[in-house]
Design a protein around this motif. Structure first.
Motif, mmCIF file in Angstrom:
data_model
loop_
_atom_site.group_PDB
_atom_site.id
_atom_site.type_symbol
_atom_site.label_atom_id
_atom_site.label_comp_id
_atom_site.label_asym_id
_atom_site.label_seq_id
_atom_site.Cartn_x
_atom_site.Cartn_y
_atom_site.Cartn_z
ATOM 1 N N SER A 184 -47.139 3.914 -75.994
ATOM 2 C CA SER A 184 -47.431 5.281 -76.442
ATOM 3 C C SER A 184 -47.667 6.222 -75.269
ATOM 4 O O SER A 184 -47.768 5.806 -74.110
ATOM 5 C CB SER A 184 -48.669 5.282 -77.346
ATOM 6 N N THR A 185 -47.787 7.488 -75.614
ATOM 7 C CA THR A 185 -48.095 8.511 -74.620
ATOM 8 C C THR A 185 -49.505 8.346 -74.069
ATOM 9 O O THR A 185 -49.862 8.979 -73.087
ATOM 10 C CB THR A 185 -47.983 9.917 -75.246
ATOM 11 N N GLU A 186 -50.313 7.501 -74.705
ATOM 12 C CA GLU A 186 -51.721 7.413 -74.343
ATOM 13 C C GLU A 186 -52.062 6.071 -73.697
ATOM 14 O O GLU A 186 -53.053 5.427 -74.016
ATOM 15 C CB GLU A 186 -52.574 7.648 -75.613
ATOM 16 N N GLY A 187 -51.205 5.605 -72.757
ATOM 17 C CA GLY A 187 -51.520 4.456 -71.935
ATOM 18 C C GLY A 187 -51.881 3.187 -72.668
ATOM 19 O O GLY A 187 -52.832 2.505 -72.301
ATOM 20 N N ARG A 188 -51.118 2.855 -73.698
ATOM 21 C CA ARG A 188 -51.332 1.605 -74.420
ATOM 22 C C ARG A 188 -49.994 0.973 -74.769
ATOM 23 O O ARG A 188 -49.006 1.668 -75.002
ATOM 24 C CB ARG A 188 -52.106 1.833 -75.728
ATOM 25 N N ILE A 189 -50.019 -0.365 -74.843
ATOM 26 C CA ILE A 189 -48.852 -1.147 -75.249
ATOM 27 C C ILE A 189 -49.267 -2.040 -76.407
ATOM 28 O O ILE A 189 -50.363 -2.610 -76.402
ATOM 29 C CB ILE A 189 -48.331 -2.010 -74.077
ATOM 30 N N ALA A 190 -48.392 -2.160 -77.416
ATOM 31 C CA ALA A 190 -48.616 -3.079 -78.527
ATOM 32 C C ALA A 190 -47.524 -4.133 -78.520
ATOM 33 O O ALA A 190 -46.350 -3.826 -78.294
ATOM 34 C CB ALA A 190 -48.606 -2.339 -79.856
ATOM 35 N N VAL A 191 -47.924 -5.391 -78.737
ATOM 36 C CA VAL A 191 -46.990 -6.509 -78.850
ATOM 37 C C VAL A 191 -46.929 -6.904 -80.323
ATOM 38 O O VAL A 191 -47.954 -7.218 -80.929
ATOM 39 C CB VAL A 191 -47.441 -7.697 -77.973
ATOM 40 N N GLU A 192 -45.722 -6.850 -80.899
ATOM 41 C CA GLU A 192 -45.542 -7.039 -82.341
ATOM 42 C C GLU A 192 -44.588 -8.200 -82.607
ATOM 43 O O GLU A 192 -43.728 -8.504 -81.770
ATOM 44 C CB GLU A 192 -44.938 -5.767 -82.968
ATOM 45 N N TYR A 193 -44.697 -8.803 -83.795
ATOM 46 C CA TYR A 193 -43.839 -9.934 -84.175
ATOM 47 C C TYR A 193 -43.114 -9.626 -85.483
ATOM 48 O O TYR A 193 -43.671 -9.007 -86.381
ATOM 49 C CB TYR A 193 -44.667 -11.212 -84.286
ATOM 50 N N PHE A 194 -41.848 -10.079 -85.562
ATOM 51 C CA PHE A 194 -41.038 -9.790 -86.755
ATOM 52 C C PHE A 194 -41.518 -10.542 -87.992
ATOM 53 O O PHE A 194 -41.507 -10.004 -89.096
ATOM 54 C CB PHE A 194 -39.566 -10.160 -86.497
ATOM 55 N N ASP A 195 -41.897 -11.800 -87.818
ATOM 56 C CA ASP A 195 -42.305 -12.638 -88.939
ATOM 57 C C ASP A 195 -43.461 -11.969 -89.686
ATOM 58 O O ASP A 195 -44.526 -11.736 -89.122
ATOM 59 C CB ASP A 195 -42.742 -14.005 -88.396
ATOM 60 N N PRO A 196 -43.275 -11.616 -90.969
ATOM 61 C CA PRO A 196 -44.316 -10.885 -91.694
ATOM 62 C C PRO A 196 -45.478 -11.765 -92.185
ATOM 63 O O PRO A 196 -46.440 -11.256 -92.743
ATOM 64 C CB PRO A 196 -43.574 -10.276 -92.889
ATOM 65 N N SER A 197 -45.386 -13.081 -91.966
ATOM 66 C CA SER A 197 -46.441 -13.962 -92.472
ATOM 67 C C SER A 197 -47.775 -13.640 -91.797
ATOM 68 O O SER A 197 -47.807 -13.231 -90.635
ATOM 69 C CB SER A 197 -46.085 -15.428 -92.216
ATOM 70 N N PRO A 198 -48.889 -13.820 -92.519
ATOM 71 C CA PRO A 198 -50.215 -13.511 -91.945
ATOM 72 C C PRO A 198 -50.476 -14.243 -90.629
ATOM 73 O O PRO A 198 -51.044 -13.669 -89.701
ATOM 74 C CB PRO A 198 -51.187 -13.957 -93.044
ATOM 75 N N SER A 199 -50.027 -15.491 -90.517
ATOM 76 C CA SER A 199 -50.296 -16.244 -89.284
ATOM 77 C C SER A 199 -49.571 -15.618 -88.089
ATOM 78 O O SER A 199 -50.117 -15.550 -86.984
ATOM 79 C CB SER A 199 -49.877 -17.703 -89.444
ATOM 80 N N ALA A 200 -48.334 -15.158 -88.316
ATOM 81 C CA ALA A 200 -47.593 -14.509 -87.221
ATOM 82 C C ALA A 200 -48.195 -13.146 -86.914
ATOM 83 O O ALA A 200 -48.325 -12.758 -85.740
ATOM 84 C CB ALA A 200 -46.126 -14.364 -87.593
#
Length: 336
Positions: free
Chosen positions: A203-219
């Protein structure tokens, strides 16, 4: 400009900000660069004799470029035209138009298709081999498209209002997932993991998010976000946009580039920074790894975070090529 023996500065850089960088899919030294100076530049980045091999002029700022193969590139930007660039003959072919600026593009090897995203709220698919109309389909999106990236048959589209759509390229009738950004501020960059597990966004505000495709709660429990590209100077917290992300093609680590003039390498599996390279003279607007992960290209230029005021003291744009070593490998990788 070169801070050590591991960096090379390319000749004949653009006169205005660098919008995107892409290395060729087959040749480790060939690079495309799009710029706000209305050009696309095609470079040989070899250490011994880097050179500008070709320059393609457009009618307005170019925001996106990509390769299909080592001989053909594509570009688009504020003039709304999708262009094919023959890198051998330097011929430009106009494939068609969007109704507003083209913000992002990517080539799907699986589908042999160019995918473009626009502020006109559409994704469009193009087959340059078609004799009449190259556009093969158009798909509406709920917001302006800011970024897109793909891995295998999975397409991730980042839009205004912090919206994300995830598509299966084999069935574009509707997205397989609709998400909202994990980050509170505008999406500035997006990159898919080479292992096909997920993507990173910043984002424009100095943060990175790491996301996973698998929609299961564990992922989904594995996803996380962290602060970066920020510094405390005289007790004041300075926070810079994260302008670009790129995953290493072999090790699945990733690089982030910020308006603080730094590039960092991250091992997202263990949530650690592996290296921060020496600070550069300007913000870093865009980055790209080459096909075998031995080089990182960095577009170093003013990114308008400080408006007209910052422009007065900004350095001229440069393109820096860094040779990479073990710092891009995760800890415990064989041979590390």
């Amino acid at each position: 400009m070169a801070d050590d023996h591991n960096t090379t500065t390319l000749p004949s850089p653009p006169f205005d900000s660098i919008s995107s960088l892409h290395f060729a899919p087959g040749h480790p030294d060939r690079l495309l660069l799009s710029s706000w100076d209305t050009t696309v530049r095609y470079y040989d980045t070899s250490d011994s004799a880097p050179e500008l091999k070709a320059k393609f002029d457009h009618r307005a700022a170019v925001l996106a470029c990509t390769f299909s193969d080592d001989a053909h590139g594509y570009s688009g930007g504020l003039d709304t035209s999708v262009r094919e660039l023959d890198l051998t003959t330097e011929k430009i072919t106009n494939l068609g138009q969007h109704n507003d600026s083209i913000s992002s593009m990517s080539w799907s090897r699986e589908q042999s298709t160019l995918i473009t995203g626009s502020w006109d709220r559409t994704l469009r698919f193009w087959d340059p081999r078609q004799p009449t109309s190259a556009q093969t389909s158009s798909h509406g999106t709920p917001e302006r498209v800011y970024h897109l990236d793909l891995i295998n048959n999975t397409l991730v589209v980042a839009m205004a209002s912090r919206l994300f759509h995830i598509y299966d390229l084999r069935n574009m009738s509707s997205p397989t997932q609709q998400r909202e950004s994990s980050l509170k501020y505008m999406t500035r960059s997006l990159a898919c993991m080479p292992d096909g597990q997920g993507y990173a966004t910043a984002s424009t505000e100095g943060r990175i998010a790491v996301e996973y495709f698998d929609p299961s709660p564990s992922a989904q429990e594995k996803k996380y976000a962290f602060k970066c590209h920020r510094q405390t100077i005289d007790d004041i917290d300075h926070v810079w946009p994260v302008n670009a992300l790129a995953f290493h093609p072999v090790y699945n680590t990733f690089a982030s580039a910020g308006s603080d003039g730094t590039v960092s390498i991250w091992d997202h599996k263990v949530k650690k920074r592996l290296r921060q390279y020496p600070k550069l003279t300007n913000p870093v607007s865009s980055i790209a790894f080459n096909r075998d992960g031995t080089k990182l290209a960095m577009g170093v230029c003013y990114t308008w975070d400080e408006g007209e005021t910052g422009l007065k003291t900004a350095q001229q744009p440069v393109v820096v090529i860094r040779k990479l070593g073990d710092e891009v490998k995760p800890k415990g990788w064989p041979g590390n």
